[in-house]
Design an enzyme around this catalytic site. Sequence first.
Site: not given
Ligand code: BES
Ligand code: ZN
Length: 623
Positions: A291-293, A316-317, A320, A339, A396, A404
């Site tokens: 998560m890109e905090n 990826h993060e 962001h 994304e 969600d 993505y």
């Molecule tokens: N921002 C997302 C996680 C997210 C998206 C949380 C929508 C809640 C709602 C994060 O950047 C992300 O995409 N994480 C992916 C990893 C990425 C390499 C595809 C994950 O957690 O799998």
């Molecule tokens: Zn992401």
Amino acid sequence: MFLPLLACAPSTPLTASPDAQATPEADATLDPHSAAEPHRVRTTHAAITFAVDFDAQRIQGRVVYDLDRADPAAPLRLDTRDLTINSVSLISSEGDPSEVTFRLGDPDPVLGRSLEIDLLADTEQVEIRFQTLPEGSGLQWLAPAQTAGKAMPFLYSQSQAIHARTWWPCQDTPGVRMTYRATVTVPQGLVATMSAAQETAQTDAASGTFQFIMEQPIPAYLVALAVGDLEFASISERAGVWAEPAMLKRAAAELRDLEAMMKAAEALYGPYQWDRYDVLFLPPAFPFGGMENPRLTFATPTILAGDRSLVGLIAHELAHSWSGNLVTNVQWSEIWLNEGFTTYFERRLMEALYGVERANMEWSLGYQDLQVTLQETAAAPESQWLHLDLVGQDPDAGLSDVAYEKGALFLRTLETRYGRERFDQFLRAWFDQHAFTSVTTEEFIRFADGNLFTAPPADGGQHEDLEAWIHGPGVPPSAHLTPTAAFGAVDTLRAAFLDDGDVTPLRDAAWSAHEWLHFLRGIPAGVDGQRLSQLDSGLDFSHSANYELLAEWLEISIREGYDPAQPAVEAFLLEVGRRKFLVPLYRALAASDLPRAKEIYARARPGYHAISQGTLDAMLEFR
Ligand code: BES
Ligand code: ZN
């Protein structure tokens, strides 16, 4: 000028981008997932105190908001869900807070309850006292047994998409940005971290008081908190790693390329705007990969493979920090702007750091994921559009590989067709000119009209059909796919192995994790069980340190009824809470032995995050 989309998009209303200059007269298209009316009253700064009580599993909090009151007659509207509001006070420039009444709206299971506060003519700030409830989905409280050290508890927040409202009252929409300050008190011996600059004096930290400041305006979903037995290891002057002591060395070693990654990102799309970049490794219950905090990515420990094979997630993060945190989707229906751009950027980083072959393998694996998603959603073609309609839905639920991988493939196709140099300049200008604002798909299209589609594609063909990507199902035929020779070689060896059962050529192949993943994905349903035991005894997948491979292998083992791997299946499900792994594993279990799936789930469920619980409860009809 070329206007490919605007002329033919009757189904998408123009959405307001509530930037700082928004006026009450501006188009007031509101975020359907928030009660806020930012075109009338918006929060611009939050001064927060959080008192963290592990025994009660509760945060006692107070927030003082600065306001931008474009409409002097309008109330302040905030979001809450499963949150107790204790009191509200108005503050004028004159003096002390004076307590006032407030209104809570009817509860909605997804959106929660609006909090509406009438303001006076001289109101400059609003103070709200609140406390969290144990069932709030934005915080996970972990028992010591769920941590690496087993001695101290752990707490972390996960606010995207609309969970921030469960741990502090806020305008919980990506269309509103604010700066913040926070003071966090925790039991002595624990360490608090936030998505902000640490301002804590040593003596305060020892007594359990931590101070933070975020000077760049960010949306509520990027305010983040974690508390635990945490230590820090530096990687470069501006980058480092936070983790429990038992994990810290491994984590720092895995991320030794972090500074190089930041430099590569800056070389592509401009200076890093957030000063420091640290990564916090959470316990394995974390429901996401990352998560890109801002300033402090939260990450799952399941990427610590020991060979940096899974650091694409960190790329990826980090990406962001431009796409998402700097330039933000104005609503969750536009999440491909976060994304898809980030996935494209991630692959460019992997190419810059580890070469074109590795990047191509990641493009290929991503395309395979997308194909699976497209097959699974064939009956709901609108869920395959980049621009989604999420009205009346939990945001969600709208999240899939479409945002993505189709999003990234769209940009990849533009890059290929208009030329990398031209495309990179265009993308850099997009980030520069929209920094610290929230944007819409329409704005992106307009920007592309003015800055990319000003000359014909370099390949001499027609302009790209944007409408097909944005308001169409599947992947347009113009998509630029990236075949990799490496995967062709894997296919050949797999076929030979399935034929003769000899693992020696596989052992000698010296494949990367990506090649192994492709190998496993191609093991056909109904494969001879002997082949699985040959693989297991020759290559020991059941004990792989690479959780991507392990999860893939365990899924095959469940599907094929390969008994020797079943203890590893159970151990995995009891340890790991990452939803991406849980969903396919439980789905396979439910298909082969539903009572066993339910029995394991009943035991593992208390350790999972509410987000993973929600998905699996529905899938396994748990109640
Ligand atoms: N921002 C997302 C996680 C997210 C998206 C949380 C929508 C809640 C709602 C994060 O950047 C992300 O995409 N994480 C992916 C990893 C990425 C390499 C595809 C994950 O957690 O799998
Ligand atoms: Zn992401």
